[in-house]
Enzyme design. Structure first.
Site, PDB file in Angstrom:
ATOM      1  N   SER A   1       0.874  -1.187   0.000  1.00  0.00           N
ATOM      2  CA  SER A   1       0.000   0.000   0.000  1.00  0.00           C
ATOM      3  C   SER A   1       0.895   1.217   0.000  1.00  0.00           C
ATOM      4  O   SER A   1       2.027   1.161   0.506  1.00  0.00           O
ATOM      5  CB  SER A   1      -0.860   0.013   1.274  1.00  0.00           C
ATOM      6  OG  SER A   1      -1.475   1.277   1.452  1.00  0.00           O
ATOM      7  N   TYR A  10      -1.665  -0.850  10.436  1.00  0.00           N
ATOM      8  CA  TYR A  10      -1.765  -1.108   8.990  1.00  0.00           C
ATOM      9  C   TYR A  10      -0.520  -0.570   8.275  1.00  0.00           C
ATOM     10  O   TYR A  10       0.129  -1.285   7.490  1.00  0.00           O
ATOM     11  CB  TYR A  10      -3.037  -0.451   8.435  1.00  0.00           C
ATOM     12  CG  TYR A  10      -3.281  -0.722   6.967  1.00  0.00           C
ATOM     13  CD1 TYR A  10      -3.890  -1.901   6.555  1.00  0.00           C
ATOM     14  CD2 TYR A  10      -2.899   0.197   5.986  1.00  0.00           C
ATOM     15  CE1 TYR A  10      -4.116  -2.158   5.204  1.00  0.00           C
ATOM     16  CE2 TYR A  10      -3.122  -0.044   4.642  1.00  0.00           C
ATOM     17  CZ  TYR A  10      -3.736  -1.218   4.253  1.00  0.00           C
ATOM     18  OH  TYR A  10      -3.965  -1.474   2.921  1.00  0.00           O
TER      19      TYR A  10
HETATM   20  P1  NAD Z   1     -11.193  -6.331   1.125  1.00  0.00           P
HETATM   21  O1  NAD Z   1     -11.455  -6.197   2.595  1.00  0.00           O
HETATM   22  O2  NAD Z   1     -12.296  -6.077   0.164  1.00  0.00           O
HETATM   23  O3  NAD Z   1     -10.553  -7.742   0.801  1.00  0.00           O
HETATM   24  C1  NAD Z   1      -9.583  -8.355   1.641  1.00  0.00           C
HETATM   25  C2  NAD Z   1      -9.670  -9.850   1.439  1.00  0.00           C
HETATM   26  O4  NAD Z   1      -8.725 -10.494   2.300  1.00  0.00           O
HETATM   27  C3  NAD Z   1     -11.057 -10.406   1.782  1.00  0.00           C
HETATM   28  O5  NAD Z   1     -11.441 -11.315   0.772  1.00  0.00           O
HETATM   29  C4  NAD Z   1     -10.801 -11.120   3.113  1.00  0.00           C
HETATM   30  O6  NAD Z   1     -11.685 -12.197   3.318  1.00  0.00           O
HETATM   31  C5  NAD Z   1      -9.373 -11.596   2.899  1.00  0.00           C
HETATM   32  N1  NAD Z   1      -8.721 -11.991   4.148  1.00  0.00           N
HETATM   33  C6  NAD Z   1      -8.632 -11.284   5.306  1.00  0.00           C
HETATM   34  N2  NAD Z   1      -8.008 -12.017   6.242  1.00  0.00           N
HETATM   35  C7  NAD Z   1      -7.674 -13.204   5.656  1.00  0.00           C
HETATM   36  C8  NAD Z   1      -7.014 -14.357   6.118  1.00  0.00           C
HETATM   37  N3  NAD Z   1      -6.566 -14.468   7.374  1.00  0.00           N
HETATM   38  N4  NAD Z   1      -6.821 -15.376   5.246  1.00  0.00           N
HETATM   39  C9  NAD Z   1      -7.291 -15.303   3.981  1.00  0.00           C
HETATM   40  N5  NAD Z   1      -7.946 -14.229   3.493  1.00  0.00           N
HETATM   41  C10 NAD Z   1      -8.132 -13.196   4.332  1.00  0.00           C
HETATM   42  O7  NAD Z   1      -9.970  -5.326   0.823  1.00  0.00           O
HETATM   43  P2  NAD Z   1      -9.274  -4.918  -0.555  1.00  0.00           P
HETATM   44  O8  NAD Z   1      -9.386  -3.456  -0.686  1.00  0.00           O
HETATM   45  O9  NAD Z   1      -9.726  -5.778  -1.655  1.00  0.00           O
HETATM   46  O10 NAD Z   1      -7.748  -5.212  -0.172  1.00  0.00           O
HETATM   47  C11 NAD Z   1      -6.970  -6.212  -0.804  1.00  0.00           C
HETATM   48  C12 NAD Z   1      -5.511  -5.913  -0.498  1.00  0.00           C
HETATM   49  O11 NAD Z   1      -5.146  -4.665  -1.101  1.00  0.00           O
HETATM   50  C13 NAD Z   1      -5.202  -5.786   0.990  1.00  0.00           C
HETATM   51  O12 NAD Z   1      -3.947  -6.352   1.261  1.00  0.00           O
HETATM   52  C14 NAD Z   1      -5.164  -4.287   1.193  1.00  0.00           C
HETATM   53  O13 NAD Z   1      -4.379  -3.905   2.295  1.00  0.00           O
HETATM   54  C15 NAD Z   1      -4.546  -3.848  -0.129  1.00  0.00           C
HETATM   55  N6  NAD Z   1      -4.783  -2.439  -0.465  1.00  0.00           N
HETATM   56  C16 NAD Z   1      -6.048  -2.001  -0.718  1.00  0.00           C
HETATM   57  C17 NAD Z   1      -6.217  -0.667  -1.039  1.00  0.00           C
HETATM   58  C18 NAD Z   1      -7.561  -0.093  -1.352  1.00  0.00           C
HETATM   59  O14 NAD Z   1      -7.642   1.130  -1.489  1.00  0.00           O
HETATM   60  N7  NAD Z   1      -8.612  -0.908  -1.470  1.00  0.00           N
HETATM   61  C19 NAD Z   1      -5.130   0.205  -1.073  1.00  0.00           C
HETATM   62  C20 NAD Z   1      -3.866  -0.294  -0.803  1.00  0.00           C
HETATM   63  C21 NAD Z   1      -3.698  -1.621  -0.497  1.00  0.00           C
END
Ligand code: NAD
Length: 255
Positions: free
Chosen positions: A146, A159
């Site tokens: 991120s 985070y």
């Molecule tokens: P989200 O909450 O929609 O999805 C996260 C996924 O991770 C979910 O499917 C959840 O069930 C799964 N998960 C959580 N704990 C788990 C575990 N112990 N084992 C297996 N699966 C698990 O969030 P997102 O926005 O899709 O985020 C996906 C990734 O992208 C994350 O690592 C997040 O930090 C990163 N990210 C997202 C953004 C954003 O703006 N959405 C920005 C930067 C980084």
């Protein structure tokens, strides 16, 4: 898809594929020709995505995986091996966010965030690399970090710390595993609307944030498709230990 960005003949594991970016990444990799293993704690949540991918001619499978649990990680790789697959692309996407002030964050909260975002990526990457190196096969690991691993904001201490750790982990593993032909890179999305941040992006603070992004917009999942395919496949074959931001210029704005 032909050419530089084709993933034909490759197998990809996507952690946290039941929602958000993980589900999107799985579609992108499948569209590029990879067999895709959709992984999440509960496989029932993956079945709709699996059916959708299969209806478009993709090869998609589901596997149960809790990235925080070493035994679960090993079981998932054993399950894939039982089906004749050792994934040579791993997308460490599973992650949790938490928007609370540091002084209201419990030890349990800290453990949940760091165990998922940092230890989880470590467990999955090492299990994959152990098996790939024993098999003498190359691979590519993409850690979804991120921009908060590089800049900070309020109420994101665990985070931001976990994602900064993930960036350093990426570089350390890239250094060690180049000799095995395993590339390890980090993709750092800016703010992309998903369940993890939807409420925040729609808030007054979110609107203030949007105005500080040089492109003046939040990202959409498809803004990550090019960088993902670059890092995952042969288009990025001379890239390892790289930290690639896709953020509308947010990091360079310094705000
Ligand atoms: P989200 O909450 O929609 O999805 C996260 C996924 O991770 C979910 O499917 C959840 O069930 C799964 N998960 C959580 N704990 C788990 C575990 N112990 N084992 C297996 N699966 C698990 O969030 P997102 O926005 O899709 O985020 C996906 C990734 O992208 C994350 O690592 C997040 O930090 C990163 N990210 C997202 C953004 C954003 O703006 N959405 C920005 C930067 C980084």
């Amino acid at each position: 898809m032909d050419g530089l960005f084709s993933l034909a003949g490759r197998s990809a594991l996507v952690t946290g594929a039941s929602a958000g970016l993980g589900a999107h990444f799985a579609q992108v990799l499948a569209d590029a020709g990879a067999q895709v293993w959709l992984a999440a704690r509960r496989t029932d949540r993956l079945q709709a995505l699996q059916a959708e991918l299969r209806s478009r001619g993709a090869r998609a499978e589901c596997v149960a995986l809790d990235v925080t649990d070493a035994a679960s990680v090993q079981n998932a790789f054993d399950t894939m091996a039982g089906a004749g697959t050792l994934p040579d692309i791993v997308i460490n996407n599973a992650g949790v966010g938490l928007g609370t002030p540091a002084l209201s964050t419990s030890e349990h909260d800290w453990d949940q965030v760091v165990d998922t975002n940092l230890k989880g990526a470590w467990l999955v990457a090492t299990e994959a690399a152990r098996r790939l190196s024993s098999a003498g096969r190359p691979g590519s690991i993409v850690n979804i970090a991120s921009i908060l691993g590089e800049r900070v904001g309020t109420f994101v201490a665990p985070y931001a710390a976990s994602k900064a750790g993930l960036i350093q982990l990426t570089k350390a593993l890239a250094l060690e595993w180049a000799r095995h032909g395993i590339r390890v890179n980090a993709l750092c999305p800016g703010y992309i609307a998903t369940d993890i941040n939807r409420d925040f992006l729609a808030s007054v603070d979110g609107e203030r944030m949007r105005k500080r992004i040089p492109q003046r917009r939040f990202g959409e999942p498809r803004d990550l498709d090019g960088p993902l395919l670059l890092l995952a496949g042969d288009a990025g074959r001379y890239m390892t230990g790289a930290v690639v931001a896709a953020d509308g210029g947010h990091l360079v704005s310094g705000l």
